[in-house]
Design an enzyme around this catalytic site. Structure first.
Site, short mmCIF file in Angstrom:
data_model
loop_
_atom_site.label_atom_id
_atom_site.label_comp_id
_atom_site.label_asym_id
_atom_site.label_seq_id
_atom_site.Cartn_x
_atom_site.Cartn_y
_atom_site.Cartn_z
CG ASP A 1 -2.51 4.01 1.51
OD1 ASP A 1 -3.03 3.83 2.62
OD2 ASP A 1 -1.72 3.21 0.99
CB CYS B 1 -3.00 0.48 -1.20
SG CYS B 1 -1.22 0.40 -0.87
CE LYS C 1 -1.94 0.83 3.41
NZ LYS C 1 -0.89 1.04 2.41
#
Ligand code: VGL
Length: 198
Positions: free
Chosen positions: A11, A141, A97
């Protein structure tokens, strides 16, 4: 470096970097060490994955709908793009995601490629045994991905100088790193990559 290793970059998107909708104070400081790790894995011919938060406009993940976070990483927006200084290679496998508006989408194992392949299916196909993990955010995450990887039976190495956390409470990154280590993750810095036995 072992031949069954893979790098997973979590990310590193504009919205998680300074100026973004859910900025991590020094999120962009990870980019330089992550680029070094990408270069080591590329030279070694090892696979590289990059996950991205890829939310619909409305999601239970967002405060607007009663969730915990400001609206961020909405599909197709500049905020959802990988940071421009991140040097992903053409061969990098991108996993999206958070597309499901009812899931938080923290773990990269929730991610799928444009062709609908899951991270787990690709890692199994490659016979990957150890995942080297870096990116954003340490306390969400990255933590969730590390714990799921360990639960699935992968070995995990966290690149500690290549992660940064949201740190809503000031010690949450530190706690997350401790939890990953207590669960079996190995902690190293990017500079140690070349001398990693496995
Ligand atoms: C993340 C908070 C909310 C992350 C994503 O990428 O760690 N953190 N959504």
């Amino acid at each position: 470096m072992i031949d069954k290793a893979a790098l997973l970059v979590v990310d590193i998107q504009n919205d998680f970097c300074p100026g973004g909708a859910l900025q991590i104070r020094d999120g962009d400081r990870v980019i330089e060490p992550v680029n070094r790790a990408i270069s080591v894995f590329t030279t070694a011919g090892l696979p590289i994955f990059a996950s991205r938060d890829w939310h619909p406009t409305q999601s239970l993940h967002f405060q607007e709908s009663g969730g915990p976070w400001p609206t961020h990483c909405v599909q197709g927006t500049v905020g959802a793009k990988f940071h421009p200084e991140l040097k992903l290679t053409d061969k990098t496998v991108v996993l999206s995601k958070g597309n499901n508006s009812e899931l938080q989408g923290y773990s990269a194992f929730e991610g799928v490629t444009d062709d609908g392949l899951t991270l787990l299916s690709i890692l199994e196909e490659l016979e990957t045994t150890r995942i080297y993990l870096c990116g954003l955010a340490t306390d969400y995450c990255v933590l969730s991905t590390a714990l799921e990887a360990l639960k699935l039976g992968f070995e995990v190495t966290l690149l500690t100088d290549a992660v940064a956390g949201v740190d809503i409470s000031p010690d949450s990154s530190e706690k997350a790193i401790r939890e990953m280590a207590d669960s079996g993750a190995v902690l190293i810095s990017v500079g140690e990559l070349d001398s990693v036995p496995g």
